[in-house]
Design a protein around this motif. Structure first.
Motif, PDB file in Angstrom:
ATOM      1  N   LYS A  13      89.877  12.832  10.319  1.00 20.85           N
ATOM      2  CA  LYS A  13      88.842  11.821  10.555  1.00 20.85           C
ATOM      3  C   LYS A  13      87.749  12.393  11.447  1.00 20.85           C
ATOM      4  CE  LYS A  13      87.803   7.177  12.133  1.00 20.85           C
ATOM      5  NZ  LYS A  13      86.475   7.587  12.532  1.00 20.85           N
ATOM      6  N   SER A  14      88.136  13.154  12.473  1.00 20.74           N
ATOM      7  CA  SER A  14      87.142  13.794  13.342  1.00 20.74           C
ATOM      8  C   SER A  14      86.274  14.760  12.550  1.00 20.74           C
ATOM      9  CB  SER A  14      87.829  14.537  14.487  1.00 20.74           C
ATOM     10  OG  SER A  14      88.487  13.637  15.327  1.00 20.74           O
ATOM     11  N   VAL A  16      85.576  14.650   9.304  1.00 20.29           N
ATOM     12  CA  VAL A  16      84.671  13.863   8.448  1.00 20.29           C
ATOM     13  C   VAL A  16      83.531  13.304   9.286  1.00 20.29           C
ATOM     14  CG1 VAL A  16      84.469  11.766   7.036  1.00 20.29           C
ATOM     15  CG2 VAL A  16      86.403  13.325   6.706  1.00 20.29           C
ATOM     16  N   ASP A  17      83.846  12.767  10.446  1.00 25.52           N
ATOM     17  CA  ASP A  17      82.798  12.217  11.320  1.00 25.52           C
ATOM     18  C   ASP A  17      81.789  13.290  11.721  1.00 25.52           C
ATOM     19  OD1 ASP A  17      84.003   9.721  11.182  1.00 25.52           O
ATOM     20  OD2 ASP A  17      85.046   9.930  13.115  1.00 25.52           O
ATOM     21  N   GLN A  19      81.029  15.982   9.981  1.00 27.31           N
ATOM     22  CA  GLN A  19      80.235  16.307   8.802  1.00 27.31           C
ATOM     23  C   GLN A  19      79.171  15.249   8.546  1.00 27.31           C
ATOM     24  OE1 GLN A  19      80.650  19.388   7.321  1.00 27.31           O
ATOM     25  NE2 GLN A  19      81.945  19.483   9.129  1.00 27.31           N
ATOM     26  N   VAL A  20      79.541  13.996   8.712  1.00 28.57           N
ATOM     27  CA  VAL A  20      78.584  12.899   8.508  1.00 28.57           C
ATOM     28  C   VAL A  20      77.442  13.024   9.510  1.00 28.57           C
ATOM     29  CG1 VAL A  20      78.285  10.392   8.676  1.00 28.57           C
ATOM     30  CG2 VAL A  20      80.270  11.338   7.472  1.00 28.57           C
ATOM     31  N   TYR A  25      74.600  12.756   6.266  1.00 26.22           N
ATOM     32  CA  TYR A  25      75.161  11.669   5.479  1.00 26.22           C
ATOM     33  C   TYR A  25      75.033  10.375   6.281  1.00 26.22           C
ATOM     34  CZ  TYR A  25      77.216  15.293   2.556  1.00 26.22           C
ATOM     35  OH  TYR A  25      77.391  16.366   1.728  1.00 26.22           O
ATOM     36  N   THR A  27      77.006   7.648   5.837  1.00 22.99           N
ATOM     37  CA  THR A  27      78.341   7.097   6.090  1.00 22.99           C
ATOM     38  C   THR A  27      79.398   8.089   5.641  1.00 22.99           C
ATOM     39  OG1 THR A  27      78.550   6.089   3.905  1.00 22.99           O
ATOM     40  CG2 THR A  27      77.514   4.732   5.624  1.00 22.99           C
ATOM     41  N   SER A  28      80.613   7.847   6.081  1.00 24.29           N
ATOM     42  CA  SER A  28      81.721   8.689   5.629  1.00 24.29           C
ATOM     43  C   SER A  28      81.938   8.515   4.125  1.00 24.29           C
ATOM     44  CB  SER A  28      82.999   8.385   6.413  1.00 24.29           C
ATOM     45  OG  SER A  28      83.347   7.028   6.308  1.00 24.29           O
ATOM     46  N   SER A  29      81.636   7.346   3.590  1.00 20.12           N
ATOM     47  CA  SER A  29      81.776   7.116   2.148  1.00 20.12           C
ATOM     48  C   SER A  29      80.841   8.030   1.359  1.00 20.12           C
ATOM     49  CB  SER A  29      81.485   5.658   1.801  1.00 20.12           C
ATOM     50  OG  SER A  29      82.499   4.828   2.302  1.00 20.12           O
ATOM     51  N   TYR A  31      79.801  10.965   2.256  1.00 22.68           N
ATOM     52  CA  TYR A  31      80.367  12.308   2.341  1.00 22.68           C
ATOM     53  C   TYR A  31      81.530  12.473   1.369  1.00 22.68           C
ATOM     54  CZ  TYR A  31      82.778  16.372   4.279  1.00 22.68           C
ATOM     55  OH  TYR A  31      83.423  17.572   4.432  1.00 22.68           O
ATOM     56  N   ILE A  32      82.422  11.498   1.329  1.00 19.68           N
ATOM     57  CA  ILE A  32      83.584  11.566   0.435  1.00 19.68           C
ATOM     58  C   ILE A  32      83.129  11.537  -1.023  1.00 19.68           C
ATOM     59  CG2 ILE A  32      85.705  10.393  -0.281  1.00 19.68           C
ATOM     60  CD1 ILE A  32      85.865  11.813   2.476  1.00 19.68           C
TER      61      ILE A  32
END
Length: 79
Positions: A13-14, A16-17, A19-20, A25, A27-29, A31-32
């Motif tokens: 989660k860290s 992803v955060d 990277q966002v 990006y 939101t994390s969505s 990015y995913i």
């Protein structure tokens, strides 16, 4: 649009955060979704490469082949 909830360990989660925040990006969505699209592209390219490897051998792509291709793209028929 459908919703999907996923569980991630704290370190993912860290990541992803980070990277966002660092890659623009919203939101994390987002990015995913981008990761999923890239994976789809990778799988499609793999399929195309495997299809090409399994196909019959073609004539060599030599200088004459590319000259004819340039002529066809330019709208002229090869001589």
């Amino acid at each position: 649009m459908s919703t999907m909830n996923i569980s991630l360990p704290d370190y993912l989660k860290s990541f992803v955060d980070e990277q966002v925040a660092g890659r623009g990006y919203g939101t994390s969505s987002e990015y995913i979704r981008e990761l999923i699209r890239r994976d789809q592209d990778r799988l499609n390219l793999r399929r195309l490469l495997l299809d090409g490897a399994a196909s019959a051998q073609a004539e060599p792509a030599d200088a004459d082949y590319f000259a004819g291709l340039r002529q066809r793209v330019g709208g002229r028929q090869p001589k």
